[in-house]
Enzyme design. Structure first.
Site, PDB file in Angstrom:
ATOM      1  N   HIS A  56     -80.963 -19.884  45.305  1.00 53.23           N
ATOM      2  CA  HIS A  56     -80.206 -19.504  46.511  1.00 53.23           C
ATOM      3  C   HIS A  56     -80.418 -20.249  47.760  1.00 53.23           C
ATOM      4  O   HIS A  56     -80.059 -20.063  48.591  1.00 53.23           O
ATOM      5  CB  HIS A  56     -80.751 -17.932  46.869  1.00 53.23           C
ATOM      6  CG  HIS A  56     -80.302 -17.140  45.754  1.00 53.23           C
ATOM      7  ND1 HIS A  56     -79.158 -16.650  45.631  1.00 53.23           N
ATOM      8  CD2 HIS A  56     -81.138 -16.595  44.610  1.00 53.23           C
ATOM      9  CE1 HIS A  56     -78.979 -15.706  44.552  1.00 53.23           C
ATOM     10  NE2 HIS A  56     -80.173 -15.451  44.106  1.00 53.23           N
ATOM     11  N   CYS A  93     -87.071 -18.801  43.111  1.00 52.14           N
ATOM     12  CA  CYS A  93     -85.900 -18.090  43.712  1.00 52.14           C
ATOM     13  C   CYS A  93     -84.918 -19.111  44.508  1.00 52.14           C
ATOM     14  O   CYS A  93     -83.871 -18.994  44.507  1.00 52.14           O
ATOM     15  CB  CYS A  93     -86.557 -17.039  44.738  1.00 52.14           C
ATOM     16  SG  CYS A  93     -87.860 -16.079  44.141  1.00 52.14           S
ATOM     17  N   ARG A 144     -83.397  -5.552  42.993  1.00 45.53           N
ATOM     18  CA  ARG A 144     -82.853  -6.880  42.948  1.00 45.53           C
ATOM     19  C   ARG A 144     -83.881  -7.734  42.737  1.00 45.53           C
ATOM     20  O   ARG A 144     -83.663  -9.048  41.765  1.00 45.53           O
ATOM     21  CB  ARG A 144     -82.179  -7.136  44.337  1.00 45.53           C
ATOM     22  CG  ARG A 144     -81.120  -8.207  44.112  1.00 45.53           C
ATOM     23  CD  ARG A 144     -79.939  -7.904  43.317  1.00 45.53           C
ATOM     24  NE  ARG A 144     -79.030  -9.184  42.994  1.00 45.53           N
ATOM     25  CZ  ARG A 144     -79.421 -10.056  41.660  1.00 45.53           C
ATOM     26  NH1 ARG A 144     -80.338  -9.465  40.788  1.00 45.53           N
ATOM     27  NH2 ARG A 144     -78.576 -10.821  41.405  1.00 45.53           N
ATOM     28  N   CYS A 187     -83.654 -10.535  39.518  1.00 41.27           N
ATOM     29  CA  CYS A 187     -83.746 -11.962  39.422  1.00 41.27           C
ATOM     30  C   CYS A 187     -84.833 -12.749  38.747  1.00 41.27           C
ATOM     31  O   CYS A 187     -84.827 -13.479  38.064  1.00 41.27           O
ATOM     32  CB  CYS A 187     -83.957 -12.509  40.903  1.00 41.27           C
ATOM     33  SG  CYS A 187     -82.500 -12.340  41.909  1.00 41.27           S
TER      34      CYS A 187
END
Lengths: 278, 105
Positions: free
Chosen positions: A196, A192, A235, A239
């Protein structure tokens, strides 16, 4: 003598452990926030709840135009009806959540009795089941109406996740979520954090990668891609699929702990859900 | 002229060889490959390392086997097994948590 050995052993362990593994949640949060404030030094902290639109001026113009007639409004209205409509036994959600409906800032939290992270959708379904109602699906459908209404009523509250020090299981859950966030997974071998944290603000195909700070403040979100409102765990699922990893169960342990860590990172930021995104 | 002959010979060889190669596969070998892929997928899943499409490939391999497309089924099973192995290794390599260097503060 044995004292010396113990001290030496403790020192060796301390030196041997990587710095991140030793940090407290609060140290993690400060480090996380500093990373973004250094990377986007011109962006005020209070802008991060706006997600990618804090750092993408062109996208922001479109978003502001969309927000003039928010696509999530009908969902708030339906959610209000759901909140007020009595269950078959005559009780309502308000009987489970006397402080409601503006309760989004109280989740996720550590539930000491259950020994697990309690998320808002899970608590709503626990309420339904306690009142002999069928649980709602966690990613699509009516749960998003209810969450939209609760998020709307919670606007202006501040994210304040607590990892209680008197229960080591809470810290373990937080650490699990943190590890999940930084673990590479799927065929593309991305975590992740690679999208991000490391690459937030860069462009992937036509999309600017949103900064992780503030990610949890605006859910549920109306995504133009979905054509409807969806949950945070929907979400997460998306992802994971994008990096070609098999996603986990919504509100299963993995995603609950991930939400616990990720929301903690946004402590101090204002809630502004439901949101609208591309 | 000579080049043309060589090309024709090659094409003929390929045309004859392909079915022979396919025929050398039998359903038992393909079934074993599918089972191996399923074991590898399960091993990856046991450490939360399963990849998105591995199960789909195994399902497709079973379908191809049932329809008699042995070579295609074998290809899919082989890829799925490799995916399972890599997914497992990916997670095992990260058992020890380390904060990535890109967070500098």
């Amino acid at each position: 003598m044995s004292k010396k050995i113990l001290i030496a052993a403790a020192l060796a362990v301390a030196v041997g452990l990587p710095a991140g593994a030793m940090a407290t949640p609060e140290e993690d949060r400060i480090q996380f926030r500093n990373h973004f404030q250094d990377r986007f030094s011109e962006v005020p902290l209070e802008e991060y709840p706006n997600g990618v639109y804090a750092i993408d001026p062109v996208g922001r113009e479109n978003w502001e135009a969309i927000e003039e007639f928010p696509p999530y409004e009908p969902f708030i209205d339906t959610g209000r009806d759901m909140w007020e409509k009595p269950f078959a036994n005559g009780k309502t959600y308000a009987d489970c959540f006397p402080d409601g409906p503006g309760i989004a800032h109280k989740y996720p939290h550590w539930d000491k009795d259950k020994g697990m992270v309690m998320t808002l959708p899970l608590a709503l379904n626990n309420c339904r089941e306690a009142n002999s109602e069928e649980p709602l699906k966690y990613k699509k459908g009516p749960i998003n109406d209810l969450l939209s209404y609760i998020a709307f009523e919670s606007r202006g509250e501040v994210t304040n996740v607590v990892v209680p020090e008197d229960d080591p299981r809470a810290l373990a859950a937080y650490e699990d979520g943190k590890k999940f966030y930084y673990t590479r997974r799927g065929q593309l071998n991305f975590s992740c954090a690679h999208c991000h944290v490391q690459n937030g603000g860069l462009v992937l195909r036509t999309e600017t990668l949103s900064p992780s700070l503030g990610h949890t403040t605006h859910f549920p979100v109306y995504r133009s891609k979905w054509g409807t409102v969806g949950t945070l765990h929907r979400r997460f699922t998306g992802c994971n699929k994008q990096v070609r990893a098999k996603p986990f169960e919504a509100h299963g342990e993995e995603y609950r702990n991930l939400e616990y860590f990720l929301t903690y990172m946004s402590n101090g930021l204002e809630l502004n859900g439901p949101g609208a995104r591309k | 002229m000579r080049n043309k002959t060589v090309i024709y010979a090659l094409l003929l060889g390929l045309a004859l060889g392909a079915p022979l190669a396919s025929a050398s596969l039998d359903a038992t070998a393909v079934q074993a490959a599918i089972s191996a892929a399923e074991d590898a997928r399960k091993q990856a899943a046991s450490v939360n390392g399963e990849w998105r499409d591995t199960a789909k490939k195994i399902k497709e391999a079973k379908k191809m086997l049932a329809e008699g497309y042995l070579a295609k089924a074998m290809d899919l099973a082989t890829v799925a097994e490799r995916e399972g192995e890599l997914g497992y290794r990916q997670m095992m390599a990260q058992q020890e948590f380390e904060m990535p260097a890109f967070i500098k503060h």
